[in-house]
Design a protein around this motif. Structure first.
Motif, PDB file in Angstrom:
ATOM      1  N   ALA A  72      22.092 -34.439  13.795  1.00  0.00           N
ATOM      2  CA  ALA A  72      23.095 -33.513  13.252  1.00  0.00           C
ATOM      3  C   ALA A  72      23.125 -32.211  14.055  1.00  0.00           C
ATOM      4  CB  ALA A  72      22.797 -33.228  11.784  1.00  0.00           C
ATOM      5  N   ALA A  73      21.969 -31.747  14.471  1.00  0.00           N
ATOM      6  CA  ALA A  73      21.901 -30.494  15.219  1.00  0.00           C
ATOM      7  C   ALA A  73      22.646 -30.598  16.550  1.00  0.00           C
ATOM      8  CB  ALA A  73      20.449 -30.089  15.457  1.00  0.00           C
ATOM      9  N   TYR A  74      22.469 -31.710  17.271  1.00  0.00           N
ATOM     10  CA  TYR A  74      23.171 -31.836  18.550  1.00  0.00           C
ATOM     11  C   TYR A  74      24.644 -32.163  18.346  1.00  0.00           C
ATOM     12  CZ  TYR A  74      24.454 -32.594  23.308  1.00  0.00           C
ATOM     13  OH  TYR A  74      25.105 -32.479  24.507  1.00  0.00           O
ATOM     14  N   GLN A  75      24.941 -33.032  17.404  1.00  0.00           N
ATOM     15  CA  GLN A  75      26.340 -33.363  17.137  1.00  0.00           C
ATOM     16  C   GLN A  75      27.149 -32.104  16.792  1.00  0.00           C
ATOM     17  OE1 GLN A  75      28.071 -36.507  17.285  1.00  0.00           O
ATOM     18  NE2 GLN A  75      26.258 -36.874  18.547  1.00  0.00           N
ATOM     19  N   ALA A  76      26.510 -31.156  16.138  1.00  0.00           N
ATOM     20  CA  ALA A  76      27.194 -29.924  15.748  1.00  0.00           C
ATOM     21  C   ALA A  76      27.610 -29.073  16.948  1.00  0.00           C
ATOM     22  CB  ALA A  76      26.307 -29.097  14.817  1.00  0.00           C
ATOM     23  N   ILE A  77      26.895 -29.193  18.063  1.00  0.00           N
ATOM     24  CA  ILE A  77      27.240 -28.347  19.222  1.00  0.00           C
ATOM     25  C   ILE A  77      27.999 -29.093  20.315  1.00  0.00           C
ATOM     26  CG2 ILE A  77      25.350 -26.746  18.744  1.00  0.00           C
ATOM     27  CD1 ILE A  77      23.910 -27.908  21.242  1.00  0.00           C
ATOM     28  N   ILE A  78      28.148 -30.396  20.194  1.00  0.00           N
ATOM     29  CA  ILE A  78      28.890 -31.148  21.214  1.00  0.00           C
ATOM     30  C   ILE A  78      30.283 -30.561  21.459  1.00  0.00           C
ATOM     31  CG2 ILE A  78      30.035 -33.347  21.715  1.00  0.00           C
ATOM     32  CD1 ILE A  78      27.522 -34.759  20.726  1.00  0.00           C
ATOM     33  N   PRO A  79      31.043 -30.209  20.428  1.00  0.00           N
ATOM     34  CA  PRO A  79      32.373 -29.652  20.708  1.00  0.00           C
ATOM     35  C   PRO A  79      32.355 -28.392  21.570  1.00  0.00           C
ATOM     36  CG  PRO A  79      32.217 -30.308  18.410  1.00  0.00           C
ATOM     37  CD  PRO A  79      30.827 -30.399  18.989  1.00  0.00           C
ATOM     38  N   LEU A  80      31.292 -27.614  21.489  1.00  0.00           N
ATOM     39  CA  LEU A  80      31.201 -26.419  22.320  1.00  0.00           C
ATOM     40  C   LEU A  80      31.180 -26.781  23.804  1.00  0.00           C
ATOM     41  CD1 LEU A  80      28.496 -24.535  20.243  1.00  0.00           C
ATOM     42  CD2 LEU A  80      30.959 -24.001  20.341  1.00  0.00           C
ATOM     43  N   ARG A  81      30.525 -27.900  24.143  1.00  0.00           N
ATOM     44  CA  ARG A  81      30.502 -28.374  25.527  1.00  0.00           C
ATOM     45  C   ARG A  81      31.767 -29.146  25.851  1.00  0.00           C
ATOM     46  NH1 ARG A  81      29.851 -33.171  26.699  1.00  0.00           N
ATOM     47  NH2 ARG A  81      28.433 -33.705  25.013  1.00  0.00           N
ATOM     48  N   ALA A  82      32.109 -30.100  24.993  1.00  0.00           N
ATOM     49  CA  ALA A  82      33.222 -31.007  25.278  1.00  0.00           C
ATOM     50  C   ALA A  82      34.564 -30.282  25.366  1.00  0.00           C
ATOM     51  CB  ALA A  82      33.273 -32.103  24.225  1.00  0.00           C
ATOM     52  N   ASP A  83      34.741 -29.248  24.577  1.00  0.00           N
ATOM     53  CA  ASP A  83      36.000 -28.502  24.610  1.00  0.00           C
ATOM     54  C   ASP A  83      36.096 -27.566  25.805  1.00  0.00           C
ATOM     55  OD1 ASP A  83      36.639 -29.774  22.244  1.00  0.00           O
ATOM     56  OD2 ASP A  83      36.288 -28.019  20.975  1.00  0.00           O
ATOM     57  N   ASN A  84      34.995 -27.387  26.527  1.00  0.00           N
ATOM     58  CA  ASN A  84      34.965 -26.433  27.632  1.00  0.00           C
ATOM     59  C   ASN A  84      34.489 -27.032  28.939  1.00  0.00           C
ATOM     60  OD1 ASN A  84      35.621 -23.730  26.291  1.00  0.00           O
ATOM     61  ND2 ASN A  84      34.119 -24.628  24.910  1.00  0.00           N
ATOM     62  N   SER A  85      34.473 -28.365  29.017  1.00  0.00           N
ATOM     63  CA  SER A  85      34.037 -29.012  30.258  1.00  0.00           C
ATOM     64  C   SER A  85      34.615 -30.417  30.349  1.00  0.00           C
ATOM     65  CB  SER A  85      32.508 -29.079  30.335  1.00  0.00           C
ATOM     66  OG  SER A  85      31.992 -29.912  29.312  1.00  0.00           O
ATOM     67  N   VAL A  86      34.587 -30.933  31.549  1.00  0.00           N
ATOM     68  CA  VAL A  86      34.990 -32.315  31.816  1.00  0.00           C
ATOM     69  C   VAL A  86      33.823 -32.964  32.526  1.00  0.00           C
ATOM     70  CG1 VAL A  86      36.581 -33.805  33.087  1.00  0.00           C
ATOM     71  CG2 VAL A  86      37.420 -31.676  32.050  1.00  0.00           C
ATOM     72  N   GLY A  87      33.399 -34.119  32.070  1.00  0.00           N
ATOM     73  CA  GLY A  87      32.281 -34.774  32.738  1.00  0.00           C
ATOM     74  C   GLY A  87      31.838 -36.027  32.038  1.00  0.00           C
ATOM     75  N   ASP A  88      30.724 -36.530  32.480  1.00  0.00           N
ATOM     76  CA  ASP A  88      30.143 -37.763  31.966  1.00  0.00           C
ATOM     77  C   ASP A  88      28.767 -37.451  31.391  1.00  0.00           C
ATOM     78  OD1 ASP A  88      32.272 -39.392  33.228  1.00  0.00           O
ATOM     79  OD2 ASP A  88      31.331 -38.706  35.076  1.00  0.00           O
ATOM     80  N   ILE A  89      28.474 -38.050  30.240  1.00  0.00           N
ATOM     81  CA  ILE A  89      27.190 -37.869  29.572  1.00  0.00           C
ATOM     82  C   ILE A  89      26.650 -39.258  29.288  1.00  0.00           C
ATOM     83  CG2 ILE A  89      25.996 -36.913  27.565  1.00  0.00           C
ATOM     84  CD1 ILE A  89      27.440 -34.769  29.287  1.00  0.00           C
TER      85      ILE A  89
END
Length: 107
Positions: A72-89
């Motif tokens: 839950a802790a990481y899922q909560a911050i994914i949008p902060l990265r995904a909305d501001n970057s393009v890439g592969d994880i």
């Protein structure tokens, strides 16, 4: 065997979202034994065309890497990265200490 969370970010928009992501990610890693081993270092490209930033996070094993990503802790911050970057994880297993290149021929 160690496992790795890898991000290859091709484009990053540095701003409040990414800053908040960076401020919060370390706390998400700690419960799962995750630690950065590569984080934003500029690659010395010897062959090919590598663009962007590479991030590698080491975990004790693939189960712990999955638990971190799904937490839950990481899922909560994914949008902060995904909305501001393009890439592969992606997540992947490492190899044992006695691994040699020809081991892949046996699989």
């Amino acid at each position: 065997m160690s496992a790795y969370g890898v991000g290859h970010l091709h484009e990053v928009t540095m701003g409040p979202g990414i800053v908040e992501y960076l401020e919060r990610i370390d706390a998400t890693l700690e419960p799962f034994g995750g630690k950065f081993i590569v984080h934003g270092a500029k690659a010395e490209v010897k062959e090919g065309d590598f663009r962007g930033d590479l991030i590698v996070i080491e975990f004790p094993d693939l189960d712990r890497a999955r638990e971190w990503y799904d937490s839950a802790a990481y899922q909560a911050i994914i949008p902060l990265r995904a909305d501001n970057s393009v890439g592969d994880i992606f997540l992947l297993d490492g190899v044992d200490g006695d691994h040699v290149a020809t081991d892949v021929l046996a699989t």
